[in-house]
Every structure is written in C-alpha cells, then in structure tokens.
Design an enzyme around this catalytic site. Structure first.
Site, PDB file in Angstrom:
ATOM      1  N   TYR A 223      -9.070  14.185  -6.524  1.00  0.00           N
ATOM      2  CA  TYR A 223      -8.228  13.428  -7.515  1.00  0.00           C
ATOM      3  C   TYR A 223      -7.412  14.239  -8.374  1.00  0.00           C
ATOM      4  O   TYR A 223      -6.288  14.204  -8.571  1.00  0.00           O
ATOM      5  CB  TYR A 223      -9.291  12.375  -8.208  1.00  0.00           C
ATOM      6  CG  TYR A 223      -8.494  11.735  -9.492  1.00  0.00           C
ATOM      7  CD1 TYR A 223      -7.876  10.596  -9.127  1.00  0.00           C
ATOM      8  CD2 TYR A 223      -8.403  12.165 -10.789  1.00  0.00           C
ATOM      9  CE1 TYR A 223      -7.325   9.711 -10.206  1.00  0.00           C
ATOM     10  CE2 TYR A 223      -7.705  11.554 -11.946  1.00  0.00           C
ATOM     11  CZ  TYR A 223      -7.199  10.135 -11.427  1.00  0.00           C
ATOM     12  OH  TYR A 223      -6.697   9.444 -12.602  1.00  0.00           O
TER      13      TYR A 223
ATOM     14  N   LYS B 117      -3.469  14.654  -8.704  1.00  0.00           N
ATOM     15  CA  LYS B 117      -2.525  14.250  -9.862  1.00  0.00           C
ATOM     16  C   LYS B 117      -1.783  15.689 -10.268  1.00  0.00           C
ATOM     17  O   LYS B 117      -0.730  15.213 -11.050  1.00  0.00           O
ATOM     18  CB  LYS B 117      -3.504  13.842 -11.138  1.00  0.00           C
ATOM     19  CG  LYS B 117      -4.039  12.475 -10.760  1.00  0.00           C
ATOM     20  CD  LYS B 117      -3.345  11.633 -10.845  1.00  0.00           C
ATOM     21  CE  LYS B 117      -3.834   9.995 -10.650  1.00  0.00           C
ATOM     22  NZ  LYS B 117      -2.769   8.970 -11.005  1.00  0.00           N
TER      23      LYS B 117
ATOM     24  N   SER C  95      -2.575  12.457 -14.763  1.00  0.00           N
ATOM     25  CA  SER C  95      -3.770  12.393 -15.456  1.00  0.00           C
ATOM     26  C   SER C  95      -4.053  13.783 -16.117  1.00  0.00           C
ATOM     27  O   SER C  95      -3.460  14.769 -15.935  1.00  0.00           O
ATOM     28  CB  SER C  95      -4.696  12.052 -14.510  1.00  0.00           C
ATOM     29  OG  SER C  95      -6.309  12.300 -15.054  1.00  0.00           O
TER      30      SER C  95
ATOM     31  N   ASP D 156       0.776  -1.158   0.028  1.00  0.00           N
ATOM     32  CA  ASP D 156      -0.111  -0.047  -0.011  1.00  0.00           C
ATOM     33  C   ASP D 156       1.035   1.252  -0.018  1.00  0.00           C
ATOM     34  O   ASP D 156       1.856   1.499   1.054  1.00  0.00           O
ATOM     35  CB  ASP D 156      -0.647  -0.092   1.212  1.00  0.00           C
ATOM     36  CG  ASP D 156      -1.931   1.043   1.332  1.00  0.00           C
ATOM     37  OD1 ASP D 156      -1.695   2.172   0.784  1.00  0.00           O
ATOM     38  OD2 ASP D 156      -2.812   0.989   2.119  1.00  0.00           O
ATOM     39  N   VAL D 157       1.004   2.059  -1.046  1.00  0.00           N
ATOM     40  CA  VAL D 157       1.968   3.218  -1.256  1.00  0.00           C
ATOM     41  C   VAL D 157       1.645   4.335  -0.376  1.00  0.00           C
ATOM     42  O   VAL D 157       2.647   4.979  -0.071  1.00  0.00           O
ATOM     43  CB  VAL D 157       1.808   3.595  -2.684  1.00  0.00           C
ATOM     44  CG1 VAL D 157       2.413   2.551  -3.614  1.00  0.00           C
ATOM     45  CG2 VAL D 157       0.442   4.086  -3.047  1.00  0.00           C
TER      46      VAL D 157
END
Length: 252
Positions: A158, A162, A144, A63-64
């Site tokens: 999100y 990104k 993204s 899990d980063v």
C-alpha cells in the site's frame, strides 16, 4: 465558491467514505457529479441521497484497474455531458497490519494494479479527454501519509503504491500544464472510514498518539475540503502539489 456551478465532475471511489463526501461537496457547489466505483450499489445509494437533497448526480460502474472500464467511464461522460471539468481520483484499496515479510506477489500486484496503475491510467485518459474537448480542467489524486512514512499501520504494498501516486501526480502535472490542465494530490493521514474501521484498536490508539493536533483520526470532510480547494480557482496557480492533511503527524 461558485467555481463549480454546472461543472462536470467525475469521482472514482465515489460510493462511500472520502469519495462520497467529495461528491456531496462538489454537488453542494453546483456541480454535476458522475459517481463511480467497482461497487455499483454503493454509487447508486450515494447518488440517490444526493438527488433526494436536490443535487445532480449520475452513476457508472468502474474498476480503475481495468482499462476498458476507465475508457467507458470517460467516453460515457463525454457523450452525455460534452466534457470533464474535474476528475477526482479517490478509488483505492488498503492492506493493513501486514508484516513486511508477509507481502506476497499476489497482494503486491493487486494493490499496485488498483492504486498505482489505476491512478496512472485514469490520469492519462482524463488528460486526453480534457485535451480533446479543449477543457482547462483539474485532476486531484489521493495518495497517503504512508507514501512518506512507509509501512507500519499499512502494508508495504500500500505505502509503495501511494508513493507511486505522488510520482504520477508530479509527472502528470508537468505534462498537462502546457494544456492549461492542473494536477494535484491530497495526502491524508488516517481517516475514519470503513477502510480504517477494521484496523486493530490497539494499533489505532498508538496512531492517534502520533497526531500532534490532538484529535482522533481525521474525518472524510477534512479530505474533501482539500480536494475542493485544489480543484477551485483559489488554487489556479497550483499544480504538482502534494497537500498533506494529517494533523501535523508528518510535516515536510
């Protein structure tokens, strides 16, 4: 291409979608892939398929967002293989269709911890590993199109995470260049994966109309090929680059 024969490649988020396709492409080029994600069963399934096809792959849960997991991934890979040549950082989560006012402190913290901090920490530890072993390696992150366009199909948490990855990539590239280590990123538009499969069909239809190249969403191999290129000797003088792969939906 032969740039990757006997290279050691770590792929986070490697159990499915873009990560799984990237692992396969590196294996096809002769690399050994360490496939990791927070869902070990997906990694094992991916590795089993690669081994069945005669390729070399191993798995490790990671899990980063958890430093101890990343530390263990790096240490275990170094112990088994002596070095890390390429680190493909693909792990991440996405929030979709969330109204700007609907983003909560909890959702913000979760997305930023996995996407932004996860990228920062994996980059730090991968660079430290390459420095320690004297490896002039490569790191490829995945950001993204939302880093540039903002929220819409995805939540602002999100898109902000990104955008942070873009900055981490440029900062890491500037630092690591003195050690002969390159750091780049790929910025996909919408890609057909399990992540986007749950998006609202009407929203997806609107998104498709914004892609001038005249296709539906991109495919995982569109992104894996870009990652392969950036990690290859063909890109040996490229570092700090954010490579857009979006069918001309965003150009700058």
């Amino acid at each position: 291409m032969n740039d990757f024969k006997d290279k050691v490649v770590v792929v986070t988020g490697g159990g499915r979608g873009i990560g799984a396709m990237t692992a396969r492409r590196f294996c096809e080029e002769g690399a050994h892939c360490v496939i990791s994600s927070n869902v070990l069963s997906e990694c094992e399934e991916c590795a089993a398929e690669l081994k069945k096809d005669g390729f070399s792959a191993s798995v490790m849960a990671c899990d980063v967002s958890k430093p101890a997991d990343v530390d263990a991934l790096i240490a275990d890979t170094e112990k088994k293989f002596g070095r890390i040549d390429i680190f493909a950082n693909i792990a991440g989560i996405c929030t979709s269709g969330m109204n700007f006012l609907g983003v909560t402190p909890e959702s913000w913290d979760r997305v930023m911890k996995i996407n932004a901090f996860g990228t920062l920490y994996t980059n730090q530890k991968a660079i430290e590993s390459m420095m320690r072993t004297g490896t002039k390696g490569n790191i490829v992150n995945v950001t993204s199109i939302a880093a540039k366009t903002g929220s819409g199909a995805v939540g602002v948490d999100y898109s902000a995470s990104k955008a942070a990855i873009v900055n981490v990539t440029i900062s890491a590239a500037t630092f690591a260049a003195r050690y002969g280590i390159r750091v780049n990123a790929v910025a996909p538009g919408p890609i057909q994966t399990k992540m986007t499969a749950v998006w609202d069909p009407k929203m997806c239809a609107k998104l498709v109309k914004t892609i001038p190249l005249g296709r539906k969403f991109g495919e995982p191999d569109d992104i894996s090929e870009a990652i392969i290129f950036l990690a290859s000797d063909k890109a040996k003088y490229i570092s700090g680059e954010i490579l857009d792969v979006n069918g001309a939906a965003w150009c700058d």
